[in-house]
Design an enzyme around this catalytic site. Structure first.
Site, PDB file in Angstrom:
ATOM      1  N   SER A   1       8.325 -29.548  31.776  1.00 37.48           N
ATOM      2  CA  SER A   1       8.045 -30.065  33.253  1.00 37.48           C
ATOM      3  C   SER A   1       8.590 -28.821  33.583  1.00 37.48           C
ATOM      4  CB  SER A   1       7.738 -31.378  33.367  1.00 37.48           C
ATOM      5  OG  SER A   1       7.791 -31.326  35.161  1.00 37.48           O
TER       6      SER A   1
ATOM      7  N   TYR B   1      13.434 -38.841  34.926  1.00 35.12           N
ATOM      8  CA  TYR B   1      12.430 -37.739  34.156  1.00 35.12           C
ATOM      9  C   TYR B   1      12.759 -36.087  33.917  1.00 35.12           C
ATOM     10  CZ  TYR B   1       7.866 -35.152  34.101  1.00 35.12           C
ATOM     11  OH  TYR B   1       6.598 -34.689  34.207  1.00 35.12           O
TER      12      TYR B   1
HETATM   13  N1  LIG Z   1       0.153 -33.603  35.196  1.00 34.38           N
HETATM   14  C1  LIG Z   1       1.232 -33.226  35.111  1.00 34.38           C
HETATM   15  O1  LIG Z   1       0.956 -32.669  36.729  1.00 34.38           O
HETATM   16  C2  LIG Z   1       2.284 -32.794  34.683  1.00 34.38           C
HETATM   17  C3  LIG Z   1       3.193 -32.000  35.345  1.00 34.38           C
HETATM   18  C4  LIG Z   1       4.544 -32.161  34.281  1.00 34.38           C
HETATM   19  C5  LIG Z   1       4.828 -32.427  32.920  1.00 34.38           C
HETATM   20  N2  LIG Z   1       3.838 -32.593  32.221  1.00 34.38           N
HETATM   21  C6  LIG Z   1       3.879 -33.787  31.889  1.00 34.38           C
HETATM   22  O2  LIG Z   1       2.336 -33.941  30.680  1.00 34.38           O
HETATM   23  C7  LIG Z   1       2.348 -34.877  29.958  1.00 34.38           C
HETATM   24  C8  LIG Z   1       1.390 -35.480  29.704  1.00 34.38           C
HETATM   25  O3  LIG Z   1       1.343 -35.537  31.197  1.00 34.38           O
HETATM   26  P1  LIG Z   1      -0.558 -36.233  31.789  1.00 34.38           P
HETATM   27  O4  LIG Z   1       0.045 -35.625  33.150  1.00 34.38           O
HETATM   28  O5  LIG Z   1      -1.106 -36.112  30.952  1.00 34.38           O
HETATM   29  O6  LIG Z   1       0.257 -37.554  31.332  1.00 34.38           O
HETATM   30  P2  LIG Z   1      -0.578 -39.156  31.778  1.00 34.38           P
HETATM   31  O7  LIG Z   1      -1.905 -39.028  31.999  1.00 34.38           O
HETATM   32  O8  LIG Z   1      -0.354 -40.133  32.685  1.00 34.38           O
HETATM   33  O9  LIG Z   1      -0.501 -39.538  30.740  1.00 34.38           O
HETATM   34  C9  LIG Z   1      -0.318 -39.976  29.366  1.00 34.38           C
HETATM   35  C10 LIG Z   1       0.551 -40.485  28.165  1.00 34.38           C
HETATM   36  O10 LIG Z   1       1.156 -40.881  27.466  1.00 34.38           O
HETATM   37  C11 LIG Z   1       0.929 -41.537  26.846  1.00 34.38           C
HETATM   38  N3  LIG Z   1       2.145 -42.661  26.937  1.00 34.38           N
HETATM   39  C12 LIG Z   1       2.895 -43.064  27.659  1.00 34.38           C
HETATM   40  N4  LIG Z   1       4.020 -43.742  27.768  1.00 34.38           N
HETATM   41  C13 LIG Z   1       4.141 -44.233  26.385  1.00 34.38           C
HETATM   42  C14 LIG Z   1       4.377 -44.798  25.201  1.00 34.38           C
HETATM   43  N5  LIG Z   1       5.335 -45.718  25.490  1.00 34.38           N
HETATM   44  N6  LIG Z   1       4.155 -44.921  24.013  1.00 34.38           N
HETATM   45  C15 LIG Z   1       2.642 -43.743  23.442  1.00 34.38           C
HETATM   46  N7  LIG Z   1       2.182 -43.182  24.434  1.00 34.38           N
HETATM   47  C16 LIG Z   1       2.895 -43.216  25.756  1.00 34.38           C
HETATM   48  C17 LIG Z   1       0.083 -42.126  27.836  1.00 34.38           C
HETATM   49  O11 LIG Z   1      -1.232 -43.471  26.688  1.00 34.38           O
HETATM   50  P3  LIG Z   1      -1.325 -45.321  26.695  1.00 34.38           P
HETATM   51  O12 LIG Z   1      -1.071 -45.525  28.148  1.00 34.38           O
HETATM   52  O13 LIG Z   1      -2.979 -45.389  25.805  1.00 34.38           O
HETATM   53  O14 LIG Z   1       0.138 -45.650  26.185  1.00 34.38           O
HETATM   54  C18 LIG Z   1      -1.031 -40.748  28.045  1.00 34.38           C
HETATM   55  O15 LIG Z   1      -2.122 -40.780  26.553  1.00 34.38           O
HETATM   56  C19 LIG Z   1       3.992 -35.507  30.325  1.00 34.38           C
HETATM   57  O16 LIG Z   1       4.838 -35.406  28.937  1.00 34.38           O
HETATM   58  C20 LIG Z   1       3.767 -34.771  31.608  1.00 34.38           C
HETATM   59  O17 LIG Z   1       5.597 -35.554  31.746  1.00 34.38           O
HETATM   60  C21 LIG Z   1       2.588 -33.257  33.116  1.00 34.38           C
END
Ligand SMILES: NC(=O)c1ccc[n+]([C@@H]2O[C@H](COP(=O)([O-])OP(=O)(O)OC[C@H]3O[C@@H](n4cnc5c(N)ncnc54)[C@H](OP(=O)(O)O)[C@@H]3O)[C@@H](O)[C@H]2O)c1
Length: 246
Positions: free
Chosen positions: A144, A158
């Site tokens: 991130s 985080y």
């Molecule tokens: N969106 C952004 O702007 C952004 C920016 C920087 C970095 N990121 C990174 O990109 C990645 C994806 O982010 P996103 O925005 O798509 O997040 P999201 O929509 O919140 O999805 C997170 C995913 O992680 C899974 N997860 C969470 N806790 C878990 C656990 N204990 N065991 C197994 N699976 C788990 C969730 O599945 P379940 O709930 O079904 O378990 C879900 O599929 C993350 O690493 C995040 O830090 C995102």
């Protein structure tokens, strides 16, 4: 007779929503088999061929469950794994949605975040090492922008977990390279998923490209790093953030 190319296989964590969900769609469209990992059972509302058989229910916050799942994943492989994408991540907030800083974050929350965001990628990469090596595979860790600078909404646990994951990418590139396995990271900025906080629009209006990213735009970069198009790229972290870091 012409040889039929082997179907490539991806193991993807956090496949149920957001960037992970877009990544499933991207790789499936390219003909890959995708093994999905998340806490929930396979969602029958969003089926795809083989989806239920290729799903592993796993709580990455629980190290014992992550270690247990290695055997379950390996049993679904044919001895080879072309890509592992460590995408699952959590970013807890305070009761009013506020940023959890270095003073207010309790140790349990800190540990929870590190297990999902940092230790699970270590356990999975090591556990699937032989299969990745057999395929000459690739690992992509999803970090991130918060790993490199203080972010107004991302908490300290985080941010430090993502900084650690970026350092892990470098260390793993060094260690897995001789096995023929490439290890890279992508660092998204503001991508339209449920992880975003209210107020993100104030950040977005100052970005060079002046817009949120779409999950599919992140999935495209993940795909590039798992494909032959990046065969000489390892140990790097690609910013996917509309120029937020400049
Ligand atoms: N969106 C952004 O702007 C952004 C920016 C920087 C970095 N990121 C990174 O990109 C990645 C994806 O982010 P996103 O925005 O798509 O997040 P999201 O929509 O919140 O999805 C997170 C995913 O992680 C899974 N997860 C969470 N806790 C878990 C656990 N204990 N065991 C197994 N699976 C788990 C969730 O599945 P379940 O709930 O079904 O378990 C879900 O599929 C993350 O690493 C995040 O830090 C995102």
């Amino acid at each position: 007779m012409e040889e039929i190319p082997r179907q490539r296989t991806l193991v993807l964590t956090g496949a149920s929503r957001g960037i992970g969900h877009a990544t499933v769609k991207r790789f499936s469209a390219e003909g890959w088999r995708v093994l999905t990992c998340s806490r929930q059972p396979f969602d029958a509302r969003c089926p795809w061929p083989g989806g239920a058989d290729n799903h592993i229910q796993i709580d990455l916050a629980d190290p014992n469950d992550t270690i247990r799942a290695i055997d379950e994943i390996r049993a679904k492989l044919d001895g080879r794994l072309d890509a592992l994408v460590n995408n699952a991540g959590i970013s807890p907030k305070g009761p009013e949605g506020e940023r959890l800083d270095t003073i207010s974050t309790d140790l349990r929350t800190w540990g929870h975040v590190f297990h999902v965001n940092f230790f699970a990628p270590v356990v999975l990469a090591r556990g699937l090492r032989d299969e990745l090596a057999a395929a000459g595979g690739a690992i992509v860790n999803v970090t991130s922008i918060a790993g490199a600078r203080v972010h107004p909404f991302a908490g300290a646990a985080y941010a430090t977990s993502k900084a650690a994951l970026a350092a892990l990418t470098r260390e793993m590139a060094h260690d897995f390279g001789p096995l023929g396995v490439r290890v890279n990271a992508i660092a998204p900025g503001e991508v339209e998923t449920s992880i975003l906080s209210p107020g993100t629009d104030r950040i977005v209006e100052k970005l060079p490209l002046r817009r949120l990213g779409q999950p599919g735009e992140v999935a495209d970069v993940v795909y590039f790093l798992c494909s032959g198009q990046s065969s000489y790229v390892t140990g790097t972290e690609i910013e996917v953030n509309a120029g937020q870091h400049v």
